[in-house]
Design an enzyme around this catalytic site. Structure first.
Site, PDB file in Angstrom:
ATOM      1  N   LYS A  22     107.703  88.001  19.145  1.00 29.32           N
ATOM      2  CA  LYS A  22     107.410  89.290  18.494  1.00 29.32           C
ATOM      3  C   LYS A  22     105.924  89.382  18.130  1.00 29.32           C
ATOM      4  O   LYS A  22     105.290  90.414  18.353  1.00 29.32           O
ATOM      5  CB  LYS A  22     108.270  89.430  17.232  1.00 29.32           C
ATOM      6  CG  LYS A  22     107.994  90.675  16.423  1.00 29.32           C
ATOM      7  CD  LYS A  22     108.889  90.755  15.203  1.00 29.32           C
ATOM      8  CE  LYS A  22     108.416  89.791  14.144  1.00 29.32           C
ATOM      9  NZ  LYS A  22     109.116  89.914  12.873  1.00 29.32           N
ATOM     10  N   ASP A  23     105.356  88.312  17.594  1.00 31.40           N
ATOM     11  CA  ASP A  23     103.947  88.342  17.204  1.00 31.40           C
ATOM     12  C   ASP A  23     103.017  88.398  18.409  1.00 31.40           C
ATOM     13  O   ASP A  23     101.920  88.941  18.319  1.00 31.40           O
ATOM     14  CB  ASP A  23     103.615  87.145  16.317  1.00 31.40           C
ATOM     15  CG  ASP A  23     104.225  87.262  14.931  1.00 31.40           C
ATOM     16  OD1 ASP A  23     104.679  88.369  14.561  1.00 31.40           O
ATOM     17  OD2 ASP A  23     104.258  86.254  14.205  1.00 31.40           O
ATOM     18  N   ASN A  71     111.677  84.227  -1.044  1.00 29.56           N
ATOM     19  CA  ASN A  71     111.888  83.759   0.329  1.00 29.56           C
ATOM     20  C   ASN A  71     111.167  82.434   0.520  1.00 29.56           C
ATOM     21  O   ASN A  71     110.190  82.150  -0.189  1.00 29.56           O
ATOM     22  CB  ASN A  71     111.326  84.773   1.336  1.00 29.56           C
ATOM     23  CG  ASN A  71     111.961  86.129   1.202  1.00 29.56           C
ATOM     24  OD1 ASN A  71     113.165  86.253   1.045  1.00 29.56           O
ATOM     25  ND2 ASN A  71     111.142  87.165   1.247  1.00 29.56           N
ATOM     26  N   HIS A 114     100.109  90.734   6.281  1.00 33.27           N
ATOM     27  CA  HIS A 114     100.023  89.379   5.754  1.00 33.27           C
ATOM     28  C   HIS A 114     100.384  88.363   6.839  1.00 33.27           C
ATOM     29  O   HIS A 114     101.265  88.598   7.656  1.00 33.27           O
ATOM     30  CB  HIS A 114     100.991  89.233   4.569  1.00 33.27           C
ATOM     31  CG  HIS A 114     101.135  87.825   4.108  1.00 33.27           C
ATOM     32  ND1 HIS A 114     102.267  87.078   4.332  1.00 33.27           N
ATOM     33  CD2 HIS A 114     100.266  87.024   3.447  1.00 33.27           C
ATOM     34  CE1 HIS A 114     102.101  85.878   3.816  1.00 33.27           C
ATOM     35  NE2 HIS A 114     100.893  85.814   3.280  1.00 33.27           N
ATOM     36  N   LYS A 126     103.637  91.010  -2.342  1.00 23.28           N
ATOM     37  CA  LYS A 126     104.056  89.611  -2.221  1.00 23.28           C
ATOM     38  C   LYS A 126     103.224  88.728  -3.138  1.00 23.28           C
ATOM     39  O   LYS A 126     102.025  88.946  -3.305  1.00 23.28           O
ATOM     40  CB  LYS A 126     103.869  89.112  -0.787  1.00 23.28           C
ATOM     41  CG  LYS A 126     104.673  89.870   0.238  1.00 23.28           C
ATOM     42  CD  LYS A 126     104.372  89.378   1.642  1.00 23.28           C
ATOM     43  CE  LYS A 126     105.171  90.168   2.666  1.00 23.28           C
ATOM     44  NZ  LYS A 126     104.851  89.762   4.039  1.00 23.28           N
ATOM     45  N   TYR A 131     107.576  82.864  -1.128  1.00 22.81           N
ATOM     46  CA  TYR A 131     106.996  84.113  -1.597  1.00 22.81           C
ATOM     47  C   TYR A 131     108.028  84.991  -2.278  1.00 22.81           C
ATOM     48  O   TYR A 131     109.182  85.029  -1.907  1.00 22.81           O
ATOM     49  CB  TYR A 131     106.284  84.873  -0.485  1.00 22.81           C
ATOM     50  CG  TYR A 131     107.024  85.076   0.806  1.00 22.81           C
ATOM     51  CD1 TYR A 131     107.565  86.316   1.132  1.00 22.81           C
ATOM     52  CD2 TYR A 131     107.153  84.043   1.721  1.00 22.81           C
ATOM     53  CE1 TYR A 131     108.215  86.524   2.330  1.00 22.81           C
ATOM     54  CE2 TYR A 131     107.807  84.240   2.924  1.00 22.81           C
ATOM     55  CZ  TYR A 131     108.341  85.483   3.225  1.00 22.81           C
ATOM     56  OH  TYR A 131     108.988  85.685   4.413  1.00 22.81           O
ATOM     57  N   HIS A 166     102.174  90.434   9.404  1.00 23.91           N
ATOM     58  CA  HIS A 166     103.377  91.250   9.215  1.00 23.91           C
ATOM     59  C   HIS A 166     103.237  92.233   8.053  1.00 23.91           C
ATOM     60  O   HIS A 166     102.533  91.957   7.091  1.00 23.91           O
ATOM     61  CB  HIS A 166     104.589  90.363   8.929  1.00 23.91           C
ATOM     62  CG  HIS A 166     104.862  89.364  10.000  1.00 23.91           C
ATOM     63  ND1 HIS A 166     105.427  88.137   9.736  1.00 23.91           N
ATOM     64  CD2 HIS A 166     104.651  89.392  11.344  1.00 23.91           C
ATOM     65  CE1 HIS A 166     105.557  87.460  10.860  1.00 23.91           C
ATOM     66  NE2 HIS A 166     105.092  88.192  11.847  1.00 23.91           N
TER      67      HIS A 166
END
Length: 183
Positions: free
Chosen positions: A169-170, A49, A119, A72, A132, A62
């Protein structure tokens, strides 16, 4: 490559051997056999990604829950970030502790984050391209977040909080105390 243990078992900083001259540079970013030998077990990455973000963007903290969790291997291609892994394995002696590492296009460091961790990263340069490898597919119905500024975790983000840019969202992420964590 040099594999450097961190204060949290299973999290590794990886520094490549960079060969540079007047033309630029070359380095091996990842080798399966060498990686497995140093990490101590086989990790099968199935997807790469990439994200691009500007100064002050904070993505995280996340993770994916249960069988959808992801290991990851992260690095920065352009720019500079502070990258953070938070141990959310309740049975771990380092539960709630974190590792923070500067990753940049200059130091070419990578960070390996095993399953069972939240992370996130904060962009410190004008722009950052972050990449990643993951060992499991993205499963939006199983994703979760922990607040980036949770005081019980105590991450020192090196910019003024008023400069931090996060997603909606965060902003709604749970505290560590209220998060669904790993046993």
């Amino acid at each position: 490559m040099e594999y450097i243990k961190t204060e949290i078992e299973g999290v590794w900083v990886i520094e490549p051997k960079v060969f540079g001259d007047h033309r630029g540079y070359f380095f091996e970013a990842w080798k399966q056999k060498e990686f497995d030998e140093h990490i101590g077990h086989h990790v099968e990455f199935i997807q790469d990604n990439e994200s691009k973000s500007s100064f002050g963007v904070l993505r995280g903290l996340h993770y994916q829950k249960g069988e959808w969790s992801q290991a990851k291997l992260v690095r920065v291609i352009k720019g500079k970030v502070i990258d953070v892994a938070v141990d959310i394995r309740k049975s771990s002696p380092t539960f709630g502790k974190h590792v923070a590492v500067e990753l940049s296009e200059d130091n070419k460091r990578q960070l390996f984050i095993p399953r069972g961790f939240a992370h996130g990263f904060l962009v410190l340069s004008d722009e950052a391209v972050f990449t990643y490898k993951v060992d499991n597919v993205y499963a939006p119905q199983h994703e979760a977040s922990i607040r980036w500024n949770d005081e019980t975790i105590g991450i020192h983000w090196p910019i003024d909080p008023s400069q931090v840019v996060t997603s909606e969202k965060d902003l709604k992420a749970a505290s560590l105390a209220d998060a669904e964590v790993f046993e």
